[in-house]
Write a protein that holds these residues in place. Sequence first.
Motif, short mmCIF file in Angstrom:
data_model
loop_
_atom_site.label_atom_id
_atom_site.label_comp_id
_atom_site.label_asym_id
_atom_site.label_seq_id
_atom_site.Cartn_x
_atom_site.Cartn_y
_atom_site.Cartn_z
N VAL A 173 32.64 48.30 47.61
CA VAL A 173 31.53 48.52 46.67
C VAL A 173 31.95 49.47 45.56
O VAL A 173 31.71 49.22 44.37
CB VAL A 173 30.30 49.07 47.42
N LEU A 174 32.59 50.57 45.92
CA LEU A 174 33.02 51.55 44.91
C LEU A 174 34.10 50.99 43.99
O LEU A 174 34.16 51.35 42.81
CB LEU A 174 33.52 52.82 45.60
N LEU A 175 34.93 50.11 44.52
CA LEU A 175 35.94 49.46 43.67
C LEU A 175 35.28 48.61 42.59
O LEU A 175 35.78 48.52 41.46
CB LEU A 175 36.89 48.61 44.51
N GLY A 176 34.16 47.99 42.93
CA GLY A 176 33.43 47.23 41.92
C GLY A 176 32.93 48.14 40.80
O GLY A 176 33.01 47.77 39.62
N TRP A 177 32.44 49.30 41.16
CA TRP A 177 31.99 50.28 40.16
C TRP A 177 33.17 50.77 39.35
O TRP A 177 33.09 50.91 38.12
CB TRP A 177 31.30 51.44 40.88
N PHE A 178 34.28 51.02 40.02
CA PHE A 178 35.50 51.48 39.36
C PHE A 178 35.96 50.46 38.32
O PHE A 178 36.39 50.83 37.21
CB PHE A 178 36.59 51.70 40.42
N ALA A 179 35.87 49.19 38.65
CA ALA A 179 36.27 48.12 37.72
C ALA A 179 35.42 48.14 36.46
O ALA A 179 35.93 47.89 35.35
CB ALA A 179 36.16 46.76 38.42
N ILE A 180 34.15 48.46 36.61
CA ILE A 180 33.25 48.53 35.45
C ILE A 180 33.62 49.73 34.57
O ILE A 180 33.70 49.62 33.34
CB ILE A 180 31.78 48.62 35.93
N LEU A 181 33.86 50.88 35.20
CA LEU A 181 34.16 52.10 34.45
C LEU A 181 35.44 51.97 33.62
O LEU A 181 35.54 52.52 32.52
CB LEU A 181 34.29 53.29 35.40
N PHE A 182 36.43 51.22 34.15
CA PHE A 182 37.70 51.08 33.45
C PHE A 182 37.85 49.71 32.78
O PHE A 182 38.95 49.35 32.36
CB PHE A 182 38.86 51.34 34.42
N TYR A 183 36.76 49.00 32.68
CA TYR A 183 36.73 47.72 31.96
C TYR A 183 37.82 46.76 32.43
O TYR A 183 38.58 46.20 31.63
CB TYR A 183 36.87 47.96 30.44
N PHE A 184 37.90 46.57 33.75
CA PHE A 184 38.90 45.66 34.30
C PHE A 184 38.65 44.24 33.82
O PHE A 184 37.50 43.78 33.77
CB PHE A 184 38.87 45.67 35.83
N GLY A 185 39.74 43.56 33.51
CA GLY A 185 39.66 42.13 33.22
C GLY A 185 39.87 41.33 34.50
O GLY A 185 39.78 41.86 35.61
N TRP A 186 40.23 40.05 34.33
CA TRP A 186 40.36 39.20 35.51
C TRP A 186 41.48 39.64 36.47
O TRP A 186 41.31 39.51 37.69
CB TRP A 186 40.52 37.74 35.11
N PRO A 187 42.62 40.20 35.99
CA PRO A 187 43.63 40.62 36.97
C PRO A 187 43.12 41.74 37.88
O PRO A 187 43.34 41.71 39.10
CB PRO A 187 44.80 41.09 36.11
#
Length: 288
Positions: free
Chosen positions: A220-234
Amino acid sequence: MTTLWAKTRITLEMIKWEHSIFALPFALTGALLAAQGLPSMRTLGWILVAMVSARSAAMAFNRWADAALDAANPRTSTRAIPAGLLSRGFVLAFILTMIAVFELACWQLNTLTLELSPIVLAVLLGYSYMKRVTRWSHIVLGLALGIAPSAAWIAVRGSLDLRIALLTAIVTCWVAGFDILYACQDMEHDRIAGLFSIPQALGLDAAFWMARILHLTVVVLLGWFAILFYFGWPGRIGIAAVAVLLLYEHSLVSPRDLRKLNAAFFTMNGVIATVFLAFVAADLWFKH
Protein backbone atom coordinates in the motif's frame (compact mmCIF):
# COMPACT_ATOMS: atom_id res chain seq x y z
CA MET A 1 49.57 -12.07 8.90
CA THR A 2 48.19 -15.51 8.05
CA THR A 3 46.39 -15.62 11.39
CA LEU A 4 45.05 -12.09 10.93
CA TRP A 5 43.77 -12.95 7.43
CA ALA A 6 42.15 -16.14 8.74
CA LYS A 7 40.42 -14.23 11.54
CA THR A 8 39.27 -11.53 9.12
CA ARG A 9 37.84 -14.19 6.80
CA ILE A 10 35.99 -15.81 9.70
CA THR A 11 34.70 -12.38 10.74
CA LEU A 12 33.33 -11.69 7.26
CA GLU A 13 31.64 -15.09 7.30
CA MET A 14 30.24 -14.35 10.77
CA ILE A 15 28.62 -11.07 9.74
CA LYS A 16 27.39 -12.46 6.39
CA TRP A 17 28.76 -9.39 4.62
CA GLU A 18 27.28 -10.59 1.32
CA HIS A 19 23.83 -9.97 2.80
CA SER A 20 24.51 -6.25 2.48
CA ILE A 21 22.36 -6.73 -0.62
CA PHE A 22 19.32 -6.40 1.65
CA ALA A 23 19.93 -2.72 2.35
CA LEU A 24 22.21 -1.63 -0.49
CA PRO A 25 19.52 -1.60 -3.22
CA PHE A 26 17.33 0.69 -1.11
CA ALA A 27 20.28 2.98 -0.37
CA LEU A 28 21.04 3.13 -4.09
CA THR A 29 17.36 3.80 -4.80
CA GLY A 30 17.50 6.78 -2.43
CA ALA A 31 20.67 8.02 -4.12
CA LEU A 32 19.21 7.68 -7.63
CA LEU A 33 16.01 9.49 -6.69
CA ALA A 34 17.94 12.27 -4.93
CA ALA A 35 20.13 12.81 -7.99
CA GLN A 36 17.30 12.12 -10.45
CA GLY A 37 19.76 9.83 -12.14
CA LEU A 38 23.24 8.62 -11.32
CA PRO A 39 25.13 10.56 -8.60
CA SER A 40 28.80 11.33 -9.09
CA MET A 41 31.09 8.32 -8.81
CA ARG A 42 32.78 9.91 -5.79
CA THR A 43 29.48 10.30 -3.91
CA LEU A 44 28.31 6.85 -4.92
CA GLY A 45 31.59 5.31 -3.81
CA TRP A 46 31.48 6.87 -0.36
CA ILE A 47 27.82 5.86 0.04
CA LEU A 48 28.82 2.26 -0.63
CA VAL A 49 31.70 2.50 1.84
CA ALA A 50 29.37 3.98 4.49
CA MET A 51 26.71 1.33 3.92
CA VAL A 52 29.01 -1.68 4.03
CA SER A 53 31.04 -0.43 7.02
CA ALA A 54 27.92 0.52 9.02
CA ARG A 55 26.28 -2.83 8.39
CA SER A 56 29.50 -4.69 9.18
CA ALA A 57 29.83 -2.83 12.49
CA ALA A 58 26.19 -3.53 13.36
CA MET A 59 26.35 -7.25 12.55
CA ALA A 60 29.65 -7.75 14.38
CA PHE A 61 28.33 -5.84 17.39
CA ASN A 62 25.24 -8.06 17.41
CA ARG A 63 27.42 -11.18 17.49
CA TRP A 64 29.63 -9.59 20.18
CA ALA A 65 26.69 -8.54 22.38
CA ASP A 66 24.82 -11.83 21.92
CA ALA A 67 27.78 -14.20 22.38
CA ALA A 68 26.46 -15.70 25.62
CA LEU A 69 22.92 -15.97 24.24
CA ASP A 70 24.21 -17.58 21.05
CA ALA A 71 26.15 -20.14 23.07
CA ALA A 72 22.96 -21.22 24.85
CA ASN A 73 20.94 -21.59 21.62
CA PRO A 74 21.58 -24.83 19.66
CA ARG A 75 20.85 -23.02 16.38
CA THR A 76 23.52 -20.37 16.98
CA SER A 77 26.04 -22.14 19.22
CA THR A 78 28.38 -22.76 16.26
CA ARG A 79 28.81 -19.04 15.53
CA ALA A 80 32.37 -17.76 15.64
CA ILE A 81 32.54 -16.32 19.18
CA PRO A 82 30.72 -19.10 21.11
CA ALA A 83 32.57 -21.70 19.04
CA GLY A 84 35.90 -20.15 20.06
CA LEU A 85 36.94 -19.24 16.51
CA LEU A 86 37.17 -15.54 17.38
CA SER A 87 37.78 -13.73 20.65
CA ARG A 88 35.48 -10.96 21.84
CA GLY A 89 38.50 -8.64 21.81
CA PHE A 90 39.22 -9.27 18.13
CA VAL A 91 35.58 -8.73 17.19
CA LEU A 92 35.46 -5.51 19.22
CA ALA A 93 38.55 -4.25 17.37
CA PHE A 94 36.83 -5.05 14.08
CA ILE A 95 33.71 -3.14 15.21
CA LEU A 96 35.73 -0.05 16.13
CA THR A 97 37.56 -0.21 12.80
CA MET A 98 34.29 -0.36 10.87
CA ILE A 99 32.88 2.55 12.88
CA ALA A 100 35.97 4.60 12.04
CA VAL A 101 35.58 3.77 8.32
CA PHE A 102 31.89 4.72 8.52
CA GLU A 103 32.67 8.07 10.11
CA LEU A 104 35.34 8.75 7.49
CA ALA A 105 32.81 8.06 4.73
CA CYS A 106 30.24 10.39 6.36
CA TRP A 107 32.88 13.12 6.65
CA GLN A 108 33.70 12.75 2.97
CA LEU A 109 30.03 13.10 1.97
CA ASN A 110 28.68 16.26 3.62
CA THR A 111 28.17 18.04 6.95
CA LEU A 112 24.63 16.83 7.65
CA THR A 113 25.61 13.22 6.98
CA LEU A 114 28.44 13.51 9.50
CA GLU A 115 26.24 15.25 12.10
CA LEU A 116 23.58 12.53 11.88
CA SER A 117 26.03 9.62 11.91
CA PRO A 118 25.91 9.12 15.73
CA ILE A 119 22.12 8.71 15.53
CA VAL A 120 22.53 6.11 12.81
CA LEU A 121 25.08 4.21 14.91
CA ALA A 122 22.81 4.39 17.97
CA VAL A 123 20.01 2.68 16.04
CA LEU A 124 22.28 0.12 14.38
CA LEU A 125 24.09 -0.88 17.56
CA GLY A 126 21.15 -0.40 19.92
CA TYR A 127 19.09 -3.01 18.08
CA SER A 128 21.25 -5.76 19.59
CA TYR A 129 19.78 -5.10 23.03
CA MET A 130 16.15 -4.62 22.05
CA LYS A 131 15.23 -8.30 22.27
CA ARG A 132 16.09 -8.13 25.94
CA VAL A 133 13.50 -5.42 26.68
CA THR A 134 10.68 -5.45 24.11
CA ARG A 135 8.80 -7.74 21.77
CA TRP A 136 8.94 -4.94 19.17
CA SER A 137 12.64 -5.39 18.46
CA HIS A 138 11.63 -6.37 14.92
CA ILE A 139 10.59 -2.77 14.26
CA VAL A 140 13.97 -1.48 15.47
CA LEU A 141 15.74 -3.89 13.11
CA GLY A 142 13.46 -2.66 10.33
CA LEU A 143 14.42 0.92 11.10
CA ALA A 144 18.11 -0.01 11.10
CA LEU A 145 17.80 -1.03 7.44
CA GLY A 146 15.09 1.52 6.68
CA ILE A 147 17.48 4.38 7.43
CA ALA A 148 19.43 3.46 4.27
CA PRO A 149 17.40 5.30 1.56
CA SER A 150 16.98 8.48 3.64
CA ALA A 151 20.68 8.42 4.56
CA ALA A 152 21.65 8.04 0.90
CA TRP A 153 19.36 10.93 -0.06
CA ILE A 154 21.05 13.15 2.55
CA ALA A 155 24.45 11.98 1.30
CA VAL A 156 23.58 13.20 -2.20
CA ARG A 157 21.66 16.41 -1.42
CA GLY A 158 22.83 17.42 2.03
CA SER A 159 19.20 17.76 3.13
CA LEU A 160 16.19 15.54 3.82
CA ASP A 161 12.99 15.36 1.76
CA LEU A 162 10.00 13.88 3.62
CA ARG A 163 9.05 11.92 0.49
CA ILE A 164 12.08 9.67 0.88
CA ALA A 165 11.18 9.15 4.55
CA LEU A 166 8.21 7.18 3.22
CA LEU A 167 10.65 4.68 1.71
CA THR A 168 12.26 4.41 5.15
CA ALA A 169 8.83 3.48 6.55
CA ILE A 170 8.34 0.96 3.73
CA VAL A 171 11.68 -0.76 4.33
CA THR A 172 11.03 -0.73 8.09
CA CYS A 173 7.74 -2.61 7.62
CA TRP A 174 9.30 -4.98 5.07
CA VAL A 175 12.24 -5.94 7.29
CA ALA A 176 10.13 -6.14 10.46
CA GLY A 177 7.76 -8.52 8.70
CA PHE A 178 10.41 -10.96 7.59
CA ASP A 179 12.27 -10.68 10.92
CA ILE A 180 9.09 -11.76 12.70
CA LEU A 181 8.98 -14.82 10.44
CA TYR A 182 12.67 -15.53 11.06
CA ALA A 183 12.16 -15.28 14.83
CA CYS A 184 9.58 -18.07 14.70
CA GLN A 185 12.34 -20.68 14.70
CA ASP A 186 13.63 -19.39 18.06
CA MET A 187 10.24 -19.07 19.76
CA GLU A 188 10.78 -21.81 22.37
CA HIS A 189 14.37 -20.80 23.07
CA ASP A 190 13.34 -17.17 23.55
CA ARG A 191 10.73 -18.19 26.12
CA ILE A 192 13.27 -20.23 28.07
CA ALA A 193 15.96 -17.53 27.86
CA GLY A 194 13.58 -14.71 28.82
CA LEU A 195 13.98 -12.91 25.50
CA PHE A 196 11.18 -11.01 23.77
CA SER A 197 9.76 -11.36 20.28
CA ILE A 198 6.37 -11.39 18.58
CA PRO A 199 6.39 -15.20 18.16
CA GLN A 200 7.45 -15.64 21.80
CA ALA A 201 4.71 -13.29 23.04
CA LEU A 202 1.82 -14.13 20.71
CA GLY A 203 2.56 -17.53 19.17
CA LEU A 204 3.25 -18.67 15.62
CA ASP A 205 -0.20 -18.06 14.11
CA ALA A 206 -0.39 -14.46 15.35
CA ALA A 207 3.21 -13.85 14.29
CA PHE A 208 2.47 -14.97 10.74
CA TRP A 209 -0.60 -12.73 10.57
CA MET A 210 1.39 -9.75 11.81
CA ALA A 211 4.07 -10.38 9.18
CA ARG A 212 1.37 -10.56 6.49
CA ILE A 213 -0.18 -7.28 7.66
CA LEU A 214 3.21 -5.55 7.64
CA HIS A 215 3.94 -6.76 4.11
CA LEU A 216 0.49 -5.73 2.91
CA THR A 217 1.26 -2.31 4.37
CA VAL A 218 4.47 -2.30 2.31
CA VAL A 219 2.51 -2.75 -0.92
CA VAL A 220 0.00 0.00 0.00
CA LEU A 221 2.75 2.46 0.93
CA LEU A 222 4.63 1.66 -2.28
CA GLY A 223 1.56 2.79 -4.19
CA TRP A 224 1.67 6.11 -2.35
CA PHE A 225 5.42 6.33 -2.94
CA ALA A 226 4.84 5.88 -6.69
CA ILE A 227 2.46 8.84 -6.68
CA LEU A 228 4.85 11.10 -4.74
CA PHE A 229 7.71 10.42 -7.17
CA TYR A 230 5.55 10.35 -10.30
CA PHE A 231 6.47 6.80 -11.29
CA GLY A 232 5.78 5.81 -14.85
CA TRP A 233 5.01 2.32 -16.09
CA PRO A 234 8.45 0.82 -15.19
CA GLY A 235 8.16 1.91 -11.58
CA ARG A 236 4.58 0.68 -11.30
CA ILE A 237 5.56 -2.69 -12.77
CA GLY A 238 8.33 -2.86 -10.19
CA ILE A 239 5.84 -2.36 -7.36
CA ALA A 240 3.61 -5.08 -8.81
CA ALA A 241 6.66 -7.38 -8.99
CA VAL A 242 7.48 -6.69 -5.34
CA ALA A 243 3.89 -7.54 -4.37
CA VAL A 244 4.05 -10.85 -6.27
CA LEU A 245 7.45 -11.73 -4.75
CA LEU A 246 6.18 -10.99 -1.23
CA LEU A 247 3.19 -13.23 -1.87
CA TYR A 248 5.51 -15.98 -3.09
CA GLU A 249 7.75 -15.49 -0.05
CA HIS A 250 4.80 -16.11 2.25
CA SER A 251 3.81 -19.19 0.28
CA LEU A 252 7.15 -20.81 1.16
CA VAL A 253 6.47 -21.02 4.90
CA SER A 254 3.59 -21.51 7.28
CA PRO A 255 3.18 -21.78 11.07
CA ARG A 256 3.30 -25.55 10.60
CA ASP A 257 6.22 -25.68 8.15
CA LEU A 258 9.34 -23.54 8.64
CA ARG A 259 11.68 -25.71 6.57
CA LYS A 260 12.04 -23.17 3.77
CA LEU A 261 12.50 -20.21 6.09
CA ASN A 262 16.09 -19.57 5.03
CA ALA A 263 15.05 -19.48 1.36
CA ALA A 264 12.29 -17.00 2.20
CA PHE A 265 14.52 -14.91 4.45
CA PHE A 266 17.78 -14.71 2.52
CA THR A 267 17.18 -15.50 -1.14
CA MET A 268 13.79 -13.88 -1.70
CA ASN A 269 14.53 -10.70 0.23
CA GLY A 270 17.69 -10.12 -1.77
CA VAL A 271 15.68 -10.62 -4.95
CA ILE A 272 12.92 -8.24 -3.80
CA ALA A 273 15.37 -5.44 -2.96
CA THR A 274 17.26 -5.84 -6.25
CA VAL A 275 14.10 -5.98 -8.37
CA PHE A 276 12.81 -2.77 -6.79
CA LEU A 277 16.08 -0.95 -7.49
CA ALA A 278 16.14 -2.18 -11.09
CA PHE A 279 12.64 -0.92 -11.87
CA VAL A 280 13.21 2.46 -10.18
CA ALA A 281 16.41 2.87 -12.20
CA ALA A 282 14.49 1.94 -15.36
CA ASP A 283 11.79 4.47 -14.50
CA LEU A 284 14.34 7.26 -14.13
CA TRP A 285 16.08 6.21 -17.35
CA PHE A 286 12.85 6.35 -19.37
CA LYS A 287 12.02 9.78 -17.94
CA HIS A 288 15.35 11.14 -19.16
